[in-house]
Design a protein around this motif. Structure first.
Motif: not given
Length: 130
Positions: A62, A57, A64-65
């Motif tokens: 993610t 991860i 949005d990053t």
């Protein structure tokens, strides 16, 4: 060519009682090493799986990053710590079975990394303070 001094039998002892200078070290049972390895993997299975998933991860980011350099470095360190968590029980079992200094050094080194990884997972992800 004369024989080395260590190969000449003692004059005070009978030839049948003379023993070689080096005696073999006793080795512990194979079952003890297997029990240590399986118990270690059972105890470290969940934290190792959790650390591997967290490393994926962190490395991929993610939706949005964006992925950054420190995130990739932290993910690689997480995977190395996961490998240390997998190797520690096996190295400890081998070190107990065949007591050699190199195995004990490797077991202690991976044990320190394993303890640090378990503390990181517990403090940073399982019990967040902030």
């Amino acid at each position: 060519m004369p024989r080395p001094h260590r190969e000449i039998p003692s004059q005070r002892l009978a030839t049948s009682r003379a023993e070689p200078a080096t005696a073999a070290r006793p080795q512990r049972g194979l079952w003890l090493a297997i029990v240590i390895t399986v118990a270690g993997w059972a105890l470290l299975g969940y934290p190792a799986l959790l650390l591997a998933l967290l490393s994926i991860i962190v490395m991929t980011g993610t939706l949005d990053t964006a992925v950054t350099g420190p995130g990739i470095a932290l993910g690689v360190l997480g995977f190395l710590a996961t490998l240390a968590m997998l190797a520690f029980p096996l190295l400890l079992g081998l070190a107990v079975k065949a007591p050699r200094r190199s195995l004990w050094i490797a077991a202690c080194f991976t044990g320190v990394i394993t303890i640090a990884a378990c503390i990181y997972v517990a403090v940073e992800w399982l019990v967040p303070f902030g």
